[in-house]
Motif scaffolding. Structure first.
Motif, PDB file in Angstrom:
ATOM      1  N   ASP A 242      17.548  32.491   6.775  1.00  0.00           N
ATOM      2  CA  ASP A 242      17.894  33.725   7.486  1.00  0.00           C
ATOM      3  C   ASP A 242      17.652  34.953   6.611  1.00  0.00           C
ATOM      4  OD1 ASP A 242      18.600  32.438   9.805  1.00  0.00           O
ATOM      5  OD2 ASP A 242      20.728  32.305   9.305  1.00  0.00           O
ATOM      6  N   ILE A 243      17.226  36.040   7.258  1.00  0.00           N
ATOM      7  CA  ILE A 243      16.941  37.301   6.574  1.00  0.00           C
ATOM      8  C   ILE A 243      17.648  38.420   7.319  1.00  0.00           C
ATOM      9  CG2 ILE A 243      15.144  38.926   5.843  1.00  0.00           C
ATOM     10  CD1 ILE A 243      13.188  36.531   5.843  1.00  0.00           C
ATOM     11  N   LEU A 244      18.365  39.270   6.601  1.00  0.00           N
ATOM     12  CA  LEU A 244      19.135  40.332   7.241  1.00  0.00           C
ATOM     13  C   LEU A 244      19.105  41.600   6.402  1.00  0.00           C
ATOM     14  CD1 LEU A 244      22.826  39.847   6.317  1.00  0.00           C
ATOM     15  CD2 LEU A 244      21.268  37.917   6.069  1.00  0.00           C
ATOM     16  N   LEU A 245      19.291  42.725   7.082  1.00  0.00           N
ATOM     17  CA  LEU A 245      19.405  44.026   6.427  1.00  0.00           C
ATOM     18  C   LEU A 245      20.782  44.581   6.735  1.00  0.00           C
ATOM     19  CD1 LEU A 245      18.132  46.428   4.868  1.00  0.00           C
ATOM     20  CD2 LEU A 245      17.321  47.298   7.074  1.00  0.00           C
ATOM     21  N   VAL A 246      21.585  44.771   5.686  1.00  0.00           N
ATOM     22  CA  VAL A 246      22.954  45.277   5.846  1.00  0.00           C
ATOM     23  C   VAL A 246      22.969  46.764   5.519  1.00  0.00           C
ATOM     24  CG1 VAL A 246      25.365  44.992   5.174  1.00  0.00           C
ATOM     25  CG2 VAL A 246      23.806  43.030   5.064  1.00  0.00           C
ATOM     26  N   PRO A 247      23.303  47.627   6.483  1.00  0.00           N
ATOM     27  CA  PRO A 247      23.332  49.071   6.208  1.00  0.00           C
ATOM     28  C   PRO A 247      24.414  49.439   5.199  1.00  0.00           C
ATOM     29  CG  PRO A 247      23.310  48.624   8.566  1.00  0.00           C
ATOM     30  CD  PRO A 247      23.600  47.324   7.880  1.00  0.00           C
ATOM     31  N   ARG A 248      24.248  50.544   4.539  1.00  0.00           N
ATOM     32  CA  ARG A 248      25.242  51.021   3.587  1.00  0.00           C
ATOM     33  C   ARG A 248      26.512  51.451   4.317  1.00  0.00           C
ATOM     34  NH1 ARG A 248      24.983  56.974   2.453  1.00  0.00           N
ATOM     35  NH2 ARG A 248      23.816  57.921   4.176  1.00  0.00           N
ATOM     36  N   ASN A 249      27.600  51.485   3.560  1.00  0.00           N
ATOM     37  CA  ASN A 249      28.902  51.942   4.058  1.00  0.00           C
ATOM     38  C   ASN A 249      29.415  51.119   5.240  1.00  0.00           C
ATOM     39  OD1 ASN A 249      28.932  53.987   2.132  1.00  0.00           O
ATOM     40  ND2 ASN A 249      27.983  55.480   3.501  1.00  0.00           N
ATOM     41  N   GLN A 250      29.078  49.823   5.261  1.00  0.00           N
ATOM     42  CA  GLN A 250      29.574  48.933   6.309  1.00  0.00           C
ATOM     43  C   GLN A 250      30.710  48.088   5.747  1.00  0.00           C
ATOM     44  OE1 GLN A 250      28.086  48.544   9.774  1.00  0.00           O
ATOM     45  NE2 GLN A 250      27.778  50.607   8.967  1.00  0.00           N
ATOM     46  N   LEU A 251      31.863  48.156   6.385  1.00  0.00           N
ATOM     47  CA  LEU A 251      32.984  47.320   5.976  1.00  0.00           C
ATOM     48  C   LEU A 251      32.762  45.894   6.471  1.00  0.00           C
ATOM     49  CD1 LEU A 251      36.322  49.277   6.552  1.00  0.00           C
ATOM     50  CD2 LEU A 251      35.648  48.078   4.499  1.00  0.00           C
ATOM     51  N   CYS A 252      32.798  44.941   5.574  1.00  0.00           N
ATOM     52  CA  CYS A 252      32.693  43.552   6.005  1.00  0.00           C
ATOM     53  C   CYS A 252      33.254  42.624   4.932  1.00  0.00           C
ATOM     54  CB  CYS A 252      31.248  43.176   6.336  1.00  0.00           C
ATOM     55  SG  CYS A 252      30.092  43.291   4.974  1.00  0.00           S
ATOM     56  N   ALA A 253      33.730  41.484   5.382  1.00  0.00           N
ATOM     57  CA  ALA A 253      34.140  40.425   4.465  1.00  0.00           C
ATOM     58  C   ALA A 253      32.996  39.426   4.417  1.00  0.00           C
ATOM     59  CB  ALA A 253      35.414  39.755   4.958  1.00  0.00           C
ATOM     60  N   VAL A 254      32.606  39.043   3.207  1.00  0.00           N
ATOM     61  CA  VAL A 254      31.504  38.102   3.023  1.00  0.00           C
ATOM     62  C   VAL A 254      32.056  36.831   2.382  1.00  0.00           C
ATOM     63  CG1 VAL A 254      29.287  37.699   1.910  1.00  0.00           C
ATOM     64  CG2 VAL A 254      29.842  39.978   2.763  1.00  0.00           C
ATOM     65  N   ILE A 255      31.851  35.700   3.049  1.00  0.00           N
ATOM     66  CA  ILE A 255      32.310  34.409   2.542  1.00  0.00           C
ATOM     67  C   ILE A 255      31.082  33.526   2.341  1.00  0.00           C
ATOM     68  CG2 ILE A 255      33.790  32.418   2.961  1.00  0.00           C
ATOM     69  CD1 ILE A 255      35.380  34.236   4.915  1.00  0.00           C
ATOM     70  N   LYS A 256      30.841  33.144   1.078  1.00  0.00           N
ATOM     71  CA  LYS A 256      29.677  32.332   0.732  1.00  0.00           C
ATOM     72  C   LYS A 256      30.136  30.915   0.412  1.00  0.00           C
ATOM     73  CE  LYS A 256      27.469  36.456  -1.211  1.00  0.00           C
ATOM     74  NZ  LYS A 256      26.896  37.089  -2.434  1.00  0.00           N
TER      75      LYS A 256
ATOM     76  N   VAL B 266      32.079  38.926   8.262  1.00  0.00           N
ATOM     77  CA  VAL B 266      33.066  39.312   9.273  1.00  0.00           C
ATOM     78  C   VAL B 266      33.150  40.830   9.296  1.00  0.00           C
ATOM     79  CG1 VAL B 266      35.444  39.084  10.058  1.00  0.00           C
ATOM     80  CG2 VAL B 266      34.352  37.192   8.819  1.00  0.00           C
ATOM     81  N   GLN B 267      32.773  41.422  10.429  1.00  0.00           N
ATOM     82  CA  GLN B 267      32.881  42.859  10.607  1.00  0.00           C
ATOM     83  C   GLN B 267      33.965  43.154  11.625  1.00  0.00           C
ATOM     84  OE1 GLN B 267      28.644  43.884  11.414  1.00  0.00           O
ATOM     85  NE2 GLN B 267      28.677  44.832   9.383  1.00  0.00           N
ATOM     86  N   THR B 268      34.156  44.427  11.915  1.00  0.00           N
ATOM     87  CA  THR B 268      35.238  44.832  12.804  1.00  0.00           C
ATOM     88  C   THR B 268      35.181  44.138  14.153  1.00  0.00           C
ATOM     89  OG1 THR B 268      35.314  47.011  11.763  1.00  0.00           O
ATOM     90  CG2 THR B 268      36.308  46.804  13.935  1.00  0.00           C
ATOM     91  N   ASP B 269      34.015  44.110  14.761  1.00  0.00           N
ATOM     92  CA  ASP B 269      33.904  43.622  16.136  1.00  0.00           C
ATOM     93  C   ASP B 269      33.051  42.369  16.279  1.00  0.00           C
ATOM     94  OD1 ASP B 269      31.594  44.824  15.405  1.00  0.00           O
ATOM     95  OD2 ASP B 269      31.437  46.161  17.125  1.00  0.00           O
ATOM     96  N   HIS B 270      32.613  41.796  15.160  1.00  0.00           N
ATOM     97  CA  HIS B 270      31.742  40.633  15.282  1.00  0.00           C
ATOM     98  C   HIS B 270      31.713  39.842  13.980  1.00  0.00           C
ATOM     99  CE1 HIS B 270      28.726  38.634  17.803  1.00  0.00           C
ATOM    100  NE2 HIS B 270      28.076  38.354  16.689  1.00  0.00           N
ATOM    101  N   SER B 271      31.438  38.551  14.116  1.00  0.00           N
ATOM    102  CA  SER B 271      31.241  37.691  12.947  1.00  0.00           C
ATOM    103  C   SER B 271      29.857  37.063  13.032  1.00  0.00           C
ATOM    104  CB  SER B 271      32.302  36.579  12.897  1.00  0.00           C
ATOM    105  OG  SER B 271      33.581  37.117  12.659  1.00  0.00           O
ATOM    106  N   TYR B 272      29.230  36.895  11.877  1.00  0.00           N
ATOM    107  CA  TYR B 272      27.898  36.302  11.814  1.00  0.00           C
ATOM    108  C   TYR B 272      27.918  35.157  10.810  1.00  0.00           C
ATOM    109  CZ  TYR B 272      26.685  41.013  13.559  1.00  0.00           C
ATOM    110  OH  TYR B 272      26.633  42.190  14.264  1.00  0.00           O
ATOM    111  N   VAL B 273      27.144  34.124  11.079  1.00  0.00           N
ATOM    112  CA  VAL B 273      26.965  33.037  10.128  1.00  0.00           C
ATOM    113  C   VAL B 273      25.471  32.915   9.842  1.00  0.00           C
ATOM    114  CG1 VAL B 273      27.211  30.575   9.678  1.00  0.00           C
ATOM    115  CG2 VAL B 273      29.009  31.796  10.906  1.00  0.00           C
ATOM    116  N   PHE B 274      25.127  32.990   8.559  1.00  0.00           N
ATOM    117  CA  PHE B 274      23.729  32.911   8.151  1.00  0.00           C
ATOM    118  C   PHE B 274      23.535  31.675   7.281  1.00  0.00           C
ATOM    119  CE2 PHE B 274      24.684  37.439   8.739  1.00  0.00           C
ATOM    120  CZ  PHE B 274      23.738  37.754   9.707  1.00  0.00           C
ATOM    121  N   THR B 275      22.418  30.982   7.507  1.00  0.00           N
ATOM    122  CA  THR B 275      22.121  29.766   6.763  1.00  0.00           C
ATOM    123  C   THR B 275      20.698  29.841   6.204  1.00  0.00           C
ATOM    124  OG1 THR B 275      21.435  28.672   8.820  1.00  0.00           O
ATOM    125  CG2 THR B 275      23.714  28.371   8.123  1.00  0.00           C
ATOM    126  N   GLU B 276      20.253  28.756   5.636  1.00  0.00           N
ATOM    127  CA  GLU B 276      18.953  28.697   4.960  1.00  0.00           C
ATOM    128  C   GLU B 276      17.823  29.297   5.799  1.00  0.00           C
ATOM    129  OE1 GLU B 276      15.838  25.324   3.238  1.00  0.00           O
ATOM    130  OE2 GLU B 276      17.924  24.787   3.660  1.00  0.00           O
TER     131      GLU B 276
END
Length: 267
Positions: free
Chosen positions: A53-67, A41-51
């Motif tokens: 999926d591959i992603l690159l998260v930039p540094r200094n990004q505020l987000c809530a991560v729920i696993k 969950v980021q400021t303006d968007h939410s993403y759901v990743f499953t089996e």
């Protein structure tokens, strides 16, 4: 949550109830989800990743991560972090400089042979009983950077940007990011301020303490989602910035005079 660590390469595993963390990584992080579900969950968007999926998260990004475990399978993922010193050495050897930094936003990648073989080789290291030698870890990190550069021609503008956050509009930033349960030191850093300057500027703008303001904003957001979106308290408290359901229920009733479950019944 179980976790094995080899230098900058991490295997995460969540086997039972959901695990939540507020994240502001100091490093760019490449993640491959092996099983389960990860919601970001980021400021303006939410993403759901499953089996897969591959992603690159930039540094200094505020987000809530729920696993979360799903369908009887634990949440598992591999994360490779790219520290500034690793990136500096890599780009110095390549003699590459960037003309203009890119927008710091999350990137996703389709699975391909390079990424599949890369993560498969890393996964086998976690079966070792001894620690992965530093020189091998360094080679895998450099390999990861090289693969990203081969499949994303614009990734250099992200990975080779070593600038630090500058002083930004504090009120605008806080209104967008109040739901992230971060220490004030992190909020201060991301707005380009010392803790003392952050507190002084905050009181001048909002006429209260940061903690009181944050709690009120999070409760107001929770109230809206319960009343208007008809969500359940268990679906709301994590994304609104509360650490657990009991603390959320106590704070909600103290502020509004009734429990969140009562509001849901009325709705």
């Amino acid at each position: 949550m179980a976790e094995s660590k080899y230098a900058e390469i991490v295997l995460s595993c969540v086997e039972e109830k959901p695990f939540k963390a507020e994240v502001v990584s100091e490093y760019h992080t490449l993640v491959h989800v092996l099983s389960g579900e990860m919601k970001m969950v980021q400021t303006d968007h939410s993403y759901v990743f499953t089996e897969g999926d591959i992603l690159l998260v930039p540094r200094n990004q505020l987000c809530a991560v729920i696993k979360r475990p799903t369908n009887g399978n634990p949440y598992k993922s591999i994360a490779v972090t790219f520290r500034p010193e690793r990136l500096t050495d890599y780009y110095a050897q390549k003699k590459i400089t960037i003309q203009q930094p890119s927008v710091q936003k999350l990137r996703t990648f389709a699975r391909n042979a390079l990424l599949d073989s890369y993560f498969s080789s890393i996964l086998s290291y976690f079966e070792m009983k001894s620690e992965l030698p530093d020189e091998i870890a360094l080679l895998k990190i450099q390999e990861g950077i090289s693969i990203l550069r081969s499949i994303d021609k614009e990734v250099d503008s992200l990975l080779a940007d070593f600038s630090e956050p500058g002083k930004i509009n504090l009120a605008e930033f806080m209104e967008k990011n109040f739901m992230f349960n971060m220490p004030l030191q992190k909020f201060s850093y991301l707005t380009g301020r010392s803790v003392a300057t952050f507190n002084r500027d905050f009181r001048k703008i909002f006429h209260t303490t940061p903690q009181r303001w944050l709690t009120q904003k999070r409760l107001e957001l929770s109230h809206y989602r319960l009343a208007e979106n008809k969500e359940k308290p268990a679906e709301v408290y994590l994304e609104a910035g509360f650490e657990n359901l009991s603390h959320f229920s106590f704070a909600f009733k103290k502020h509004f005079g009734y429990a969140p479950t009562e509001l849901r019944k009325e709705a």
